[in-house]
Design a protein around this motif. Structure first.
Motif, short mmCIF file in Angstrom:
data_model
loop_
_atom_site.label_atom_id
_atom_site.label_comp_id
_atom_site.label_asym_id
_atom_site.label_seq_id
_atom_site.Cartn_x
_atom_site.Cartn_y
_atom_site.Cartn_z
N ALA A 126 0.85 -1.18 0.00
CA ALA A 126 0.00 0.00 0.00
C ALA A 126 0.89 1.24 0.00
O ALA A 126 1.94 1.27 0.64
CB ALA A 126 -0.91 -0.01 1.21
N GLN A 127 0.45 2.24 -0.74
CA GLN A 127 1.26 3.44 -0.92
C GLN A 127 0.41 4.68 -0.65
O GLN A 127 -0.71 4.79 -1.15
CB GLN A 127 1.75 3.42 -2.37
N SER A 128 0.93 5.60 0.14
CA SER A 128 0.23 6.86 0.43
C SER A 128 0.72 7.93 -0.53
O SER A 128 1.92 8.08 -0.72
CB SER A 128 0.52 7.31 1.86
N VAL A 129 -0.23 8.67 -1.10
CA VAL A 129 0.11 9.73 -2.05
C VAL A 129 -0.82 10.92 -1.78
O VAL A 129 -1.98 10.74 -1.42
CB VAL A 129 -0.09 9.26 -3.52
N ASN A 181 -5.10 13.21 0.73
CA ASN A 181 -4.25 12.05 0.97
C ASN A 181 -5.01 10.79 0.58
O ASN A 181 -6.14 10.58 1.04
CB ASN A 181 -3.84 11.98 2.44
N VAL A 182 -4.39 9.98 -0.28
CA VAL A 182 -5.03 8.75 -0.75
C VAL A 182 -4.09 7.57 -0.53
O VAL A 182 -2.88 7.74 -0.35
CB VAL A 182 -5.43 8.83 -2.24
N VAL A 183 -4.68 6.38 -0.56
CA VAL A 183 -3.91 5.14 -0.48
C VAL A 183 -4.22 4.34 -1.72
O VAL A 183 -5.38 4.19 -2.10
CB VAL A 183 -4.28 4.34 0.79
N GLN A 216 2.87 4.97 -10.21
CA GLN A 216 1.62 5.28 -9.52
C GLN A 216 1.72 6.60 -8.75
O GLN A 216 0.82 7.44 -8.82
CB GLN A 216 1.26 4.17 -8.52
N PHE A 217 2.81 6.77 -8.03
CA PHE A 217 3.01 7.98 -7.23
C PHE A 217 2.99 9.22 -8.11
O PHE A 217 2.27 10.19 -7.82
CB PHE A 217 4.34 7.87 -6.47
N ASP A 218 3.77 9.22 -9.19
CA ASP A 218 3.84 10.37 -10.08
C ASP A 218 2.50 10.67 -10.74
O ASP A 218 2.11 11.83 -10.88
CB ASP A 218 4.91 10.17 -11.15
N LEU A 219 1.79 9.62 -11.14
CA LEU A 219 0.50 9.80 -11.81
C LEU A 219 -0.52 10.42 -10.87
O LEU A 219 -1.17 11.41 -11.21
CB LEU A 219 -0.02 8.45 -12.32
N ILE A 220 -0.67 9.87 -9.69
CA ILE A 220 -1.68 10.36 -8.76
C ILE A 220 -1.33 11.75 -8.25
O ILE A 220 -2.20 12.60 -8.08
CB ILE A 220 -1.89 9.36 -7.61
#
Length: 131
Positions: free
Chosen positions: A24-27, A34-36, A70-74
């Motif tokens: 799971a990644q927080s962005v 803040n999303v997961v 994913q991080f960069d996109l979100i």
């Protein structure tokens, strides 16, 4: 091929299609929410030589690369834009290009969980986190 038993090792690589669950990644989205996100990668080894020789720990690199995409996109989208976008397709397309360099063919990246994070941390007088 001739094998020297004392000097040679045999490397065995699984080339059948398999999956890998990403952590799971927080962005934080562009609008500050803040999303997961949690995903699963469906992949196979398509070039054993590149996979085994030219990349150190290709599976760890694959995991890190997809998490980075994913991080960069979100981070570049608002919460509403990210909910309307087909994240699976966008992440899969970008990941396919990168993974090919490592002898890996990505068949699909599937977002298994995507939600707004709600976390409240309260601090006591000593500065320690309490729930």
């Amino acid at each position: 091929h001739f094998k020297w038993p004392i000097f040679d090792d045999i490397e065995v690589f699984l080339v059948a299609t398999t999956t890998m669950a990403l952590r799971a990644q927080s962005v934080t989205t562009r609008d500050g929410r803040n999303v997961v996100i949690k995903s699963r990668i469906k992949y196979r080894v398509s070039n054993v030589k590149v996979f085994g020789v030219e990349v150190a720990d290709a599976l760890d690199a694959l995991s890190d690369m997809v998490c980075g995409i994913q991080f960069d996109l979100i981070r570049s989208m608002t919460w509403e834009e990210s909910c309307l976008a087909n994240l699976d397709e966008v992440i899969t397309a970008d990941a396919k290009k990168e993974a090919k360099k490592w002898g890996i063919t990505i068949e699909k990246v599937t977002v298994t969980d995507y939600s707004e994070m709600r976390s409240i941390r309260l601090f006591n007088e000593g500065g320690k986190v309490t729930d």
